[in-house]
Design a protein around this motif. Structure first.
Motif, PDB file in Angstrom:
ATOM      1  N   THR A  52       0.818  -1.209   0.000  1.00 37.85           N
ATOM      2  CA  THR A  52       0.000   0.000   0.000  1.00 37.85           C
ATOM      3  C   THR A  52       0.854   1.263   0.000  1.00 37.85           C
ATOM      4  O   THR A  52       0.441   2.302  -0.507  1.00 37.85           O
ATOM      5  CB  THR A  52      -0.920  -0.014   1.248  1.00 37.85           C
ATOM      6  OG1 THR A  52      -1.603  -1.267   1.277  1.00 37.85           O
ATOM      7  CG2 THR A  52      -1.917   1.110   1.243  1.00 37.85           C
ATOM      8  N   LYS A  82       2.285 -12.162   8.417  1.00 39.04           N
ATOM      9  CA  LYS A  82       1.170 -11.384   7.846  1.00 39.04           C
ATOM     10  C   LYS A  82       0.625 -12.259   6.731  1.00 39.04           C
ATOM     11  O   LYS A  82       1.277 -12.451   5.706  1.00 39.04           O
ATOM     12  CB  LYS A  82       1.685 -10.051   7.325  1.00 39.04           C
ATOM     13  CG  LYS A  82       0.715  -9.282   6.472  1.00 39.04           C
ATOM     14  CD  LYS A  82       1.179  -7.855   6.346  1.00 39.04           C
ATOM     15  CE  LYS A  82       0.926  -7.249   4.988  1.00 39.04           C
ATOM     16  NZ  LYS A  82      -0.362  -7.504   4.405  1.00 39.04           N
ATOM     17  N   GLY A  86      -4.460 -10.333   6.256  1.00 35.58           N
ATOM     18  CA  GLY A  86      -4.104  -9.264   5.320  1.00 35.58           C
ATOM     19  C   GLY A  86      -5.191  -8.860   4.342  1.00 35.58           C
ATOM     20  O   GLY A  86      -5.053  -7.854   3.668  1.00 35.58           O
ATOM     21  N   GLU A 101     -11.403  -7.648   3.422  1.00 37.24           N
ATOM     22  CA  GLU A 101     -12.751  -8.136   3.127  1.00 37.24           C
ATOM     23  C   GLU A 101     -13.019  -9.499   3.779  1.00 37.24           C
ATOM     24  O   GLU A 101     -14.135  -9.984   3.791  1.00 37.24           O
ATOM     25  CB  GLU A 101     -12.999  -8.200   1.606  1.00 37.24           C
ATOM     26  CG  GLU A 101     -11.955  -8.902   0.761  1.00 37.24           C
ATOM     27  CD  GLU A 101     -10.745  -8.016   0.415  1.00 37.24           C
ATOM     28  OE1 GLU A 101     -10.153  -7.436   1.330  1.00 37.24           O
ATOM     29  OE2 GLU A 101     -10.377  -7.957  -0.770  1.00 37.24           O
ATOM     30  N   SER A 158      -4.937  -2.124   3.877  1.00 27.20           N
ATOM     31  CA  SER A 158      -4.916  -0.834   3.188  1.00 27.20           C
ATOM     32  C   SER A 158      -6.179  -0.019   3.454  1.00 27.20           C
ATOM     33  O   SER A 158      -6.122   1.197   3.627  1.00 27.20           O
ATOM     34  CB  SER A 158      -4.793  -1.061   1.679  1.00 27.20           C
ATOM     35  OG  SER A 158      -5.961  -1.689   1.196  1.00 27.20           O
ATOM     36  N   TYR A 191      -5.756   1.964  -4.620  1.00 28.46           N
ATOM     37  CA  TYR A 191      -4.986   2.952  -3.854  1.00 28.46           C
ATOM     38  C   TYR A 191      -5.396   4.382  -4.218  1.00 28.46           C
ATOM     39  O   TYR A 191      -5.446   5.267  -3.357  1.00 28.46           O
ATOM     40  CB  TYR A 191      -3.479   2.752  -4.067  1.00 28.46           C
ATOM     41  CG  TYR A 191      -2.979   1.366  -3.694  1.00 28.46           C
ATOM     42  CD1 TYR A 191      -3.442   0.723  -2.555  1.00 28.46           C
ATOM     43  CD2 TYR A 191      -2.053   0.697  -4.479  1.00 28.46           C
ATOM     44  CE1 TYR A 191      -3.006  -0.558  -2.216  1.00 28.46           C
ATOM     45  CE2 TYR A 191      -1.596  -0.578  -4.148  1.00 28.46           C
ATOM     46  CZ  TYR A 191      -2.086  -1.200  -3.021  1.00 28.46           C
ATOM     47  OH  TYR A 191      -1.640  -2.457  -2.691  1.00 28.46           O
TER      48      TYR A 191
HETATM   49  O1  NGF Z   1      -3.202  -4.082  -1.305  1.00 20.11           O
HETATM   50  C1  NGF Z   1      -3.161  -5.282  -1.206  1.00 20.11           C
HETATM   51  C2  NGF Z   1      -2.757  -6.087  -2.372  1.00 20.11           C
HETATM   52  N1  NGF Z   1      -3.483  -5.936  -0.088  1.00 20.11           N
HETATM   53  C3  NGF Z   1      -3.836  -5.216   1.121  1.00 20.11           C
HETATM   54  C4  NGF Z   1      -2.899  -5.584   2.207  1.00 20.11           C
HETATM   55  O2  NGF Z   1      -2.808  -6.971   2.371  1.00 20.11           O
HETATM   56  C5  NGF Z   1      -1.559  -4.997   1.795  1.00 20.11           C
HETATM   57  C6  NGF Z   1      -5.253  -5.438   1.519  1.00 20.11           C
HETATM   58  O3  NGF Z   1      -5.513  -4.566   2.576  1.00 20.11           O
HETATM   59  C7  NGF Z   1      -0.712  -4.648   2.880  1.00 20.11           C
HETATM   60  O4  NGF Z   1      -0.961  -4.954   3.998  1.00 20.11           O
HETATM   61  C8  NGF Z   1       0.488  -3.879   2.540  1.00 20.11           C
HETATM   62  O5  NGF Z   1       0.353  -2.709   2.190  1.00 20.11           O
HETATM   63  O6  NGF Z   1       1.572  -4.419   2.595  1.00 20.11           O
HETATM   64  C9  NGF Z   1      -6.187  -5.150   0.328  1.00 20.11           C
HETATM   65  O7  NGF Z   1      -5.876  -3.905  -0.243  1.00 20.11           O
HETATM   66  C10 NGF Z   1      -7.629  -5.121   0.757  1.00 20.11           C
HETATM   67  O8  NGF Z   1      -7.935  -6.289   1.455  1.00 20.11           O
HETATM   68  C11 NGF Z   1      -8.539  -4.952  -0.466  1.00 20.11           C
HETATM   69  O9  NGF Z   1      -8.481  -6.102  -1.278  1.00 20.11           O
HETATM   70  O10 NGF Z   1      -3.381  -7.306  -2.403  1.00 20.11           O
END
Ligand code: NGF
Length: 288
Positions: free
Chosen positions: A45, A161, A185, A188, A204, A248
């Motif tokens: 993110t 994670k 992580g 949803e 994120s 994002y």
């Molecule tokens: O953005 C992603 C890509 N995954 C994030 C998160 O796992 C990323 C998730 O929150 C994260 O923690 C990081 O920034 O390293 C998703 O955006 C969210 O569940 C919507 O699908 O997969």
């Protein structure tokens, strides 16, 4: 180290430079408004894989300077360049980050022996606790229960994670490693992961939906599944709308609606259309 951690966004200007004031505002929003327990810095993110080593260091410095000791800080330092990973690990340890985290090495098809060596090299050189960042959908790296076990056998590797929709593996991990930290992580899927007794979540969408995430997590811990499901449904209405509009970019536009100068995404991520910016505004008004 338990609870709700925002996968922190970084604010960039239209040329792709760090917007320091904007980044500080994102940190403040997460701490003061969303009241999250911690920040996960320079993850996916944070657009970590699109920026230079110097930019990563500057972001680590700004976030620590702004957050101080108000929340826990995890630094994602993983890199295909293992020397960079070690250098960043030492850098954030000096800055007093609470833990480091490293994405599994990707792009080349590394075998498990190589992946294990990557983590062992980092933990042998960096005097900090490590959280494995597993996100098979983006890295193509799927580890088995036994392979996670080989890594978690190190005292210094304190958790995972877990960004995958594999609830069987998640349950097996929880059962096998009750003393390690397991963070979910996928925002949803926070409720089903919470039911499996995870220690926390890193996401994120917590940049704009941190309070609901906490409610889901805490209600699940109290066994109030019907109430938690209600909030997960609202959350998933929001997440579906965000994903349809550009992940994002939409989160950044939602933050801007609330006066947080979240800036733009770095190329090759694109800027979204005026129509999508307007949609993000609507989402902010409805859900934040
Ligand atoms: O953005 C992603 C890509 N995954 C994030 C998160 O796992 C990323 C998730 O929150 C994260 O923690 C990081 O920034 O390293 C998703 O955006 C969210 O569940 C919507 O699908 O997969």
């Amino acid at each position: 180290m338990k609870g709700i951690f925002t996968a922190l966004m970084c604010s960039f200007d239209e040329q792709g430079n760090i917007n320091e004031q904007g980044l500080r505002e994102i940190v403040r929003h997460n701490i003061d408004q969303s009241k999250v327990d911690g920040l996960y810095v320079n993850g996916s993110t944070g657009e970590n894989f699109l920026i230079t080593t110097e930019m990563k260091k500057r972001i680590f410095e700004i976030v620590k300077d702004e957050a101080g000791d108000q929340v826990k800080l995890i630094a994602q330092i993983g890199s295909l360049n293992i020397d960079e990973a070690v250098e960043l690990g030492k850098f954030v340890t000096e800055l007093k980050y609470d833990a480091i985290s490293a994405v599994t090495p990707f792009y080349y098809k590394f075998d498990f022996e190589e992946i294990k060596d990557y983590y062992e090299t980092i933990i042998n050189e960096v005097n900090n606790d490590m959280i494995i960042y597993s996100i098979p959908a983006l890295t193509g790296v799927n580890m088995s229960l036994d392979q996670f076990g080989e890594l978690l056998a190190h005292d210094r590797i304190i958790g995972v994670k877990f960004t995958a929709p594999d609830f069987y593996l998640l349950e097996r991990l929880r059962h096998a490693f009750p003393d390690k930290l397991i963070y979910s992580g996928f925002d949803e899927m926070l409720l089903p992961a919470s039911v499996l007794n995870i220690d926390g979540a890193i996401g994120s969408t917590f940049n704009v939906n941190g309070k609901r995430a906490r409610e889901i997590f805490e209600l699940a811990q109290q066994g109030k599944i019907t109430e938690a499901l209600e909030i997960q449904r609202t959350t998933n209405d929001l997440i579906s709308a965000i994903l349809a509009n550009g992940l994002y970019q939409t989160i950044k536009e939602m933050l801007k609606t609330k006066g947080v100068d979240a800036g733009y995404c770095r190329k090759p991520m694109k800027q979204i259309s005026a129509e999508k910016v307007a949609r993000a505004k609507e989402l902010a008004e409805k859900y934040m």
